[in-house]
Design an enzyme around this catalytic site. Sequence first.
Site, short mmCIF file in Angstrom:
data_model
loop_
_atom_site.label_atom_id
_atom_site.label_comp_id
_atom_site.label_asym_id
_atom_site.label_seq_id
_atom_site.Cartn_x
_atom_site.Cartn_y
_atom_site.Cartn_z
N ASP A 46 71.64 24.10 -13.87
CA ASP A 46 72.01 22.86 -14.23
C ASP A 46 72.11 22.41 -15.72
OD1 ASP A 46 74.04 21.10 -12.36
OD2 ASP A 46 72.09 19.73 -13.69
N TYR A 51 73.28 16.43 -21.69
CA TYR A 51 71.60 16.22 -21.58
C TYR A 51 70.99 16.76 -23.09
CZ TYR A 51 71.99 16.39 -16.66
OH TYR A 51 72.00 16.42 -15.64
N LYS A 76 78.21 19.83 -17.60
CA LYS A 76 79.01 18.31 -17.12
C LYS A 76 79.38 18.43 -18.05
CE LYS A 76 75.51 18.10 -13.98
NZ LYS A 76 74.40 18.50 -15.03
N HIS A 109 80.98 14.61 -15.34
CA HIS A 109 79.40 13.86 -15.15
C HIS A 109 80.08 12.96 -14.46
CE1 HIS A 109 75.32 14.37 -16.59
NE2 HIS A 109 75.62 13.81 -15.66
#
Length: 287
Positions: A46, A51, A76, A109
Site C-alpha cells: 500500500d 507518501y 491513493k 485518499h
Amino acid sequence: MILEETYTLSNGVAIPKLGLGTWMIDDDKVAEAVKAAVKLGYRHIDTAQAYGNERGVGEAVRTCGLARDEIFVTTKLDASHKNYTDAKQAIDGSLQTLGLDQIDLMIIHSPQPWQNFGDEDRFFEGNVEAWRALEEAYNAGKLRAIGVSNFQKADLDNLLDKVAVKPMLNQILAHISNTPFDLIDYAKSKGLLVEAYSPVGHGKILDNREIADIAAKYGVSVPQLSIRYCLQLGLLPLPKTANPDHMRTNAAVDFEISDADMETLKAVERIKDYGDASVFPVYGGKM
C-alpha cells in the site's frame, strides 16, 4: 497462513488479507522494505501519491523476481484533486511514477483536501469529479479496482447515489480502542470491503495494560493481537513497517481471539492523543 489468504472485492478481484503499509518510509528506502516483505510472503503493498514513495515501491515490484500479477499494489489519489482533469492527470502520473501498466487498486485518499480536513465542506461535487476519472481509468483497464479512504457515511452516500461503478473499498483508521463500528457495518452493507490503516494505533496502544494482558494470554505481542482483532472483524489490516522482523511477526497471526476477549477489546477506552500522528492534515496545510 494469513499471507496466502484473500478477500474478494465486489467486482470479483481477489485482494490479500494483510497488506504492508509504507507511510513515512522514504522513497530511497522503500524498495528495500518492499523487497524484504515480498521475500517473507507479503503480496499486498500500500502506497500513496502523498507518501512520495511510489517510485521506490514500483521499482521493488518490478525487480523483486515475482510476476507482476502476483503482487497487489494499492495507491491513493492525492486528496487535493477534486476535479476530473487534475484527477485524470494524477492517475496517469501514478502509473508513470510506479512504472506499471496497471494499478490493482486506486482510492481517493480523503473526501476533503488535507488543508480542509475537519471543515464542514465535504467536497461532494469534487469527489464525484475525481471518481469519474477513477471510473474512466478502471473501465480502460488501467486500474483493476477503485475505492475511497477516510470516507464517512455521507461521503459514501454522495458517491453511491451518483456513480455507475460503485466504490469497492473504504480504507479507514481502525484499531483496538478506536473502531468505528457503525461506519464499518454501513460500508459492508453497501458491498465495500473495509481496510484498517494504523491497526496498532500509531503505536499508542502498546502501553495499554488491558490490551497487553490479553495479548500475554495468547502468547503474542500487542501488534499481533491488534492485527488479529482487525481480521476477526472482517477488516483488512495494513500495518506499516520497514523492519523485516516486525513484518514477520505481524504476519504470524494464525491464532483465534475468543468471543469474550473480542468483546473486551471492542470496549477498550478510546485513545485521544496519537502524539505526532495527531497532527492533521498529515500532508501539509494548516496545523
